[in-house]
Design a protein around this motif. Structure first.
Motif, PDB file in Angstrom:
ATOM      1  N   ASP A  60      25.279 -41.025  23.958  1.00 27.04           N
ATOM      2  CA  ASP A  60      26.078 -39.764  23.624  1.00 27.04           C
ATOM      3  C   ASP A  60      27.039 -39.184  24.870  1.00 27.04           C
ATOM      4  O   ASP A  60      28.372 -39.037  24.341  1.00 27.04           O
ATOM      5  CB  ASP A  60      25.165 -38.476  23.117  1.00 27.04           C
ATOM      6  CG  ASP A  60      24.329 -38.887  22.092  1.00 27.04           C
ATOM      7  OD1 ASP A  60      24.861 -39.751  21.176  1.00 27.04           O
ATOM      8  OD2 ASP A  60      23.221 -38.463  22.305  1.00 27.04           O
ATOM      9  N   TYR A  61      26.537 -38.906  25.901  1.00 27.54           N
ATOM     10  CA  TYR A  61      27.382 -38.712  26.849  1.00 27.54           C
ATOM     11  C   TYR A  61      28.704 -39.518  27.283  1.00 27.54           C
ATOM     12  O   TYR A  61      29.786 -39.277  27.567  1.00 27.54           O
ATOM     13  CB  TYR A  61      26.748 -38.483  28.179  1.00 27.54           C
ATOM     14  CG  TYR A  61      25.686 -37.291  28.281  1.00 27.54           C
ATOM     15  CD1 TYR A  61      25.933 -36.244  27.523  1.00 27.54           C
ATOM     16  CD2 TYR A  61      24.209 -37.565  28.690  1.00 27.54           C
ATOM     17  CE1 TYR A  61      25.052 -35.121  27.333  1.00 27.54           C
ATOM     18  CE2 TYR A  61      23.651 -36.402  28.398  1.00 27.54           C
ATOM     19  CZ  TYR A  61      23.778 -35.156  27.867  1.00 27.54           C
ATOM     20  OH  TYR A  61      23.088 -34.168  27.779  1.00 27.54           O
ATOM     21  N   ALA A  62      28.194 -40.900  27.131  1.00 25.19           N
ATOM     22  CA  ALA A  62      29.325 -41.955  27.485  1.00 25.19           C
ATOM     23  C   ALA A  62      30.289 -42.015  26.283  1.00 25.19           C
ATOM     24  O   ALA A  62      31.661 -41.893  26.466  1.00 25.19           O
ATOM     25  CB  ALA A  62      28.688 -43.245  27.462  1.00 25.19           C
ATOM     26  N   ILE A  63      30.171 -41.687  25.168  1.00 22.14           N
ATOM     27  CA  ILE A  63      31.065 -41.577  24.071  1.00 22.14           C
ATOM     28  C   ILE A  63      32.059 -40.343  23.981  1.00 22.14           C
ATOM     29  O   ILE A  63      33.061 -40.372  23.876  1.00 22.14           O
ATOM     30  CB  ILE A  63      30.300 -41.629  22.705  1.00 22.14           C
ATOM     31  CG1 ILE A  63      29.567 -43.033  22.466  1.00 22.14           C
ATOM     32  CG2 ILE A  63      31.113 -41.497  21.410  1.00 22.14           C
ATOM     33  CD1 ILE A  63      28.483 -43.090  21.200  1.00 22.14           C
ATOM     34  N   LEU A  64      31.081 -39.379  24.317  1.00 20.52           N
ATOM     35  CA  LEU A  64      31.742 -37.896  24.439  1.00 20.52           C
ATOM     36  C   LEU A  64      32.944 -38.065  25.605  1.00 20.52           C
ATOM     37  O   LEU A  64      33.948 -37.599  25.539  1.00 20.52           O
ATOM     38  CB  LEU A  64      30.847 -36.811  24.659  1.00 20.52           C
ATOM     39  CG  LEU A  64      30.047 -36.479  23.639  1.00 20.52           C
ATOM     40  CD1 LEU A  64      29.030 -35.581  24.190  1.00 20.52           C
ATOM     41  CD2 LEU A  64      30.849 -35.652  22.630  1.00 20.52           C
ATOM     42  N   GLY A  65      32.536 -38.537  26.812  1.00 19.96           N
ATOM     43  CA  GLY A  65      33.497 -38.611  28.017  1.00 19.96           C
ATOM     44  C   GLY A  65      34.667 -39.621  27.534  1.00 19.96           C
ATOM     45  O   GLY A  65      35.805 -39.173  28.229  1.00 19.96           O
ATOM     46  N   ALA A  66      34.270 -40.789  27.017  1.00 17.03           N
ATOM     47  CA  ALA A  66      35.336 -41.771  26.572  1.00 17.03           C
ATOM     48  C   ALA A  66      36.466 -41.309  25.661  1.00 17.03           C
ATOM     49  O   ALA A  66      37.610 -41.096  25.774  1.00 17.03           O
ATOM     50  CB  ALA A  66      34.693 -42.999  26.081  1.00 17.03           C
ATOM     51  N   SER A  67      35.946 -40.522  24.699  1.00 17.78           N
ATOM     52  CA  SER A  67      36.722 -40.121  23.499  1.00 17.78           C
ATOM     53  C   SER A  67      37.612 -38.895  23.935  1.00 17.78           C
ATOM     54  O   SER A  67      38.702 -39.085  23.882  1.00 17.78           O
ATOM     55  CB  SER A  67      35.717 -39.693  22.546  1.00 17.78           C
ATOM     56  OG  SER A  67      35.175 -40.572  21.776  1.00 17.78           O
ATOM     57  N   SER A  68      36.996 -37.831  24.954  1.00 15.19           N
ATOM     58  CA  SER A  68      37.769 -36.663  25.325  1.00 15.19           C
ATOM     59  C   SER A  68      38.842 -37.209  26.312  1.00 15.19           C
ATOM     60  O   SER A  68      40.066 -36.953  26.314  1.00 15.19           O
ATOM     61  CB  SER A  68      36.747 -35.664  25.928  1.00 15.19           C
ATOM     62  OG  SER A  68      36.128 -36.416  26.931  1.00 15.19           O
ATOM     63  N   LYS A  69      38.531 -38.483  27.057  1.00 13.62           N
ATOM     64  CA  LYS A  69      39.256 -38.947  28.144  1.00 13.62           C
ATOM     65  C   LYS A  69      40.635 -39.516  27.443  1.00 13.62           C
ATOM     66  O   LYS A  69      41.675 -39.394  27.839  1.00 13.62           O
ATOM     67  CB  LYS A  69      38.722 -39.827  29.092  1.00 13.62           C
ATOM     68  CG  LYS A  69      39.584 -40.321  30.309  1.00 13.62           C
ATOM     69  CD  LYS A  69      39.571 -39.154  31.260  1.00 13.62           C
ATOM     70  CE  LYS A  69      40.403 -39.295  32.668  1.00 13.62           C
ATOM     71  NZ  LYS A  69      40.405 -38.092  33.307  1.00 13.62           N
ATOM     72  N   ILE A  70      40.539 -40.402  26.300  1.00 17.01           N
ATOM     73  CA  ILE A  70      41.586 -40.938  25.838  1.00 17.01           C
ATOM     74  C   ILE A  70      42.526 -39.855  25.257  1.00 17.01           C
ATOM     75  O   ILE A  70      43.842 -40.228  25.442  1.00 17.01           O
ATOM     76  CB  ILE A  70      40.881 -41.862  24.872  1.00 17.01           C
ATOM     77  CG1 ILE A  70      40.340 -43.125  25.245  1.00 17.01           C
ATOM     78  CG2 ILE A  70      42.176 -42.459  23.769  1.00 17.01           C
ATOM     79  CD1 ILE A  70      39.584 -43.795  23.940  1.00 17.01           C
ATOM     80  N   ALA A  71      42.119 -38.960  24.506  1.00 22.85           N
ATOM     81  CA  ALA A  71      42.861 -37.897  24.274  1.00 22.85           C
ATOM     82  C   ALA A  71      43.788 -37.291  25.260  1.00 22.85           C
ATOM     83  O   ALA A  71      45.114 -37.133  25.156  1.00 22.85           O
ATOM     84  CB  ALA A  71      42.084 -36.850  23.339  1.00 22.85           C
ATOM     85  N   ALA A  72      43.075 -36.757  26.389  1.00 24.09           N
ATOM     86  CA  ALA A  72      43.798 -36.385  27.489  1.00 24.09           C
ATOM     87  C   ALA A  72      44.668 -37.085  28.279  1.00 24.09           C
ATOM     88  O   ALA A  72      45.954 -36.623  28.461  1.00 24.09           O
ATOM     89  CB  ALA A  72      42.707 -35.911  28.499  1.00 24.09           C
ATOM     90  N   VAL A  73      44.507 -38.502  28.293  1.00 22.01           N
ATOM     91  CA  VAL A  73      45.377 -39.500  29.148  1.00 22.01           C
ATOM     92  C   VAL A  73      46.662 -39.804  28.048  1.00 22.01           C
ATOM     93  O   VAL A  73      47.616 -39.585  28.882  1.00 22.01           O
ATOM     94  CB  VAL A  73      44.619 -40.890  29.294  1.00 22.01           C
ATOM     95  CG1 VAL A  73      45.818 -41.938  29.649  1.00 22.01           C
ATOM     96  CG2 VAL A  73      43.558 -40.795  30.427  1.00 22.01           C
TER      97      VAL A  73
END
Length: 323
Positions: A230-243
């Motif tokens: 869950d933490y991996a999915i959360l971290g990746a998803s939020s990072k894509i939006a920010a980048v």
């Protein structure tokens, strides 16, 4: 008046301060793990960002894979890990300070709100933390950028390491040079962190709500409901939006932080000069140079960061409860 009445206040403050340092420790551990795993892609990204297709002392790379292969062949492992020391220091300090400032801001904003923050207050907390971190760490990122841009094409090695770079920059360019790129850096840190952490918190609440439908809630259920996947999915998803939304600020900052030419004149005078020149000669694509290695680096890196952060935080909580 009983002497025992004032005692709960200091005890509460002590627990709050301990929680903040736990967040800082977990964030620092996460930052170190992230850099150690992904640094070669950071080198590639930086070299793409500053190569504007005109006068350049950098080799020409066709794509990310070609860049990694070329750097490894010409410069070896040392080239792939150029600027590693300031990157480790910068990332560890940045994440530690970020989580520390972010948690303090959330605690301040959550007063009189029963501990629950709106998306707007999550955004404000992340923006505040980003600005403070940027002011503290800009010199480290400037040195990292310059070390990553040193290649065998330079006749002499400009800087031998972190300390030599700091000393040389201050001697040749003055203290103000350490804060080149601070304006786009502030915009980047504030907007990027705000977008990433707001997305992370909102997605996290959504997953917790979804998983808790068929379970009885208790005071610690949130931590128990989420796992490393869950933490991996959360971290990746939020990072894509920010980048995707903030990447042009990275390009502007990297171009401003290049070493001046031999006559001491910077390639770009200020942020607006970078924007005008990039738009004129390269168009919109110029503002997204290096985004492929950036995503390849930051999406898994964000997953690593939040996995390490959340799990270290759990361990620190368990240790505190045992005490």
């Amino acid at each position: 008046m009983s002497q025992s009445q004032p005692q709960p206040q200091p005890q509460s403050k002590s627990k709050s301060e301990q929680w903040q340092w736990e967040n800082a420790t977990a964030g620092a551990a996460a930052g170190f793990a992230t850099v150690a795993a992904m640094h070669p892609l950071d080198v590639v990204r930086t070299r793409f960002q500053v190569n504007d297709g005109r006068v350049s002392t950098l080799p020409s790379y066709k794509n990310t894979a070609h860049a990694i292969f070329t750097i490894a062949r010409l410069e070896g492992l040392r080239g792939l890990y150029a600027g590693f020391n300031p990157a480790v220091i910068g990332s560890t300090v940045s994440w530690g300070l970020y989580f520390f400032f972010y948690d303090r801001a959330k605690q301040r904003h959550s007063k009189n709100k029963e501990g629950k923050l709106s998306p707007g207050l999550h955004l404000a907390s992340a923006a505040e933390a980003g600005a403070l971190v940027c002011l503290c760490t800009n010199p480290i990122w400037l040195v990292k950028t310059r070390l990553q841009l040193q290649t065998p094409l330079h006749q002499t090695q400009l800087y031998s390491g972190l300390y030599d770079a700091l000393r040389t920059i201050m001697r040749e360019e003055g203290w103000s040079a350490l804060y080149r790129g601070i304006i786009p850096g502030l915009f980047l840190q504030v907007s990027h962190g705000a977008i990433q952490f707001t997305a992370y918190e909102e997605l996290r609440k959504g997953i917790i709500d979804f998983k808790s439908k068929d379970r009885k809630k208790d005071s610690e259920s949130d931590d128990k409901l989420l796992n490393s996947v869950d933490y991996a999915i959360l971290g990746a998803s939020s990072k894509i939006a920010a980048v995707l939304l903030t990447y042009p600020f990275q390009v502007v900052r990297a171009r401003l932080q290049q070493r001046p030419s031999s006559d001491g004149i910077p390639r770009y005078m200020d942020s607006w000069h970078v924007v005008k020149e990039t738009a004129r000669f390269e168009g919109v694509r110029g503002f997204y140079k290096g985004i492929t290695p950036n995503l390849l680096k930051n999406v898994p890196a964000a997953s690593i960061t939040f996995i390490v952060y959340e799990n270290v935080l759990k361990l620190l909580k368990m240790a505190r409860r045992k005490d």
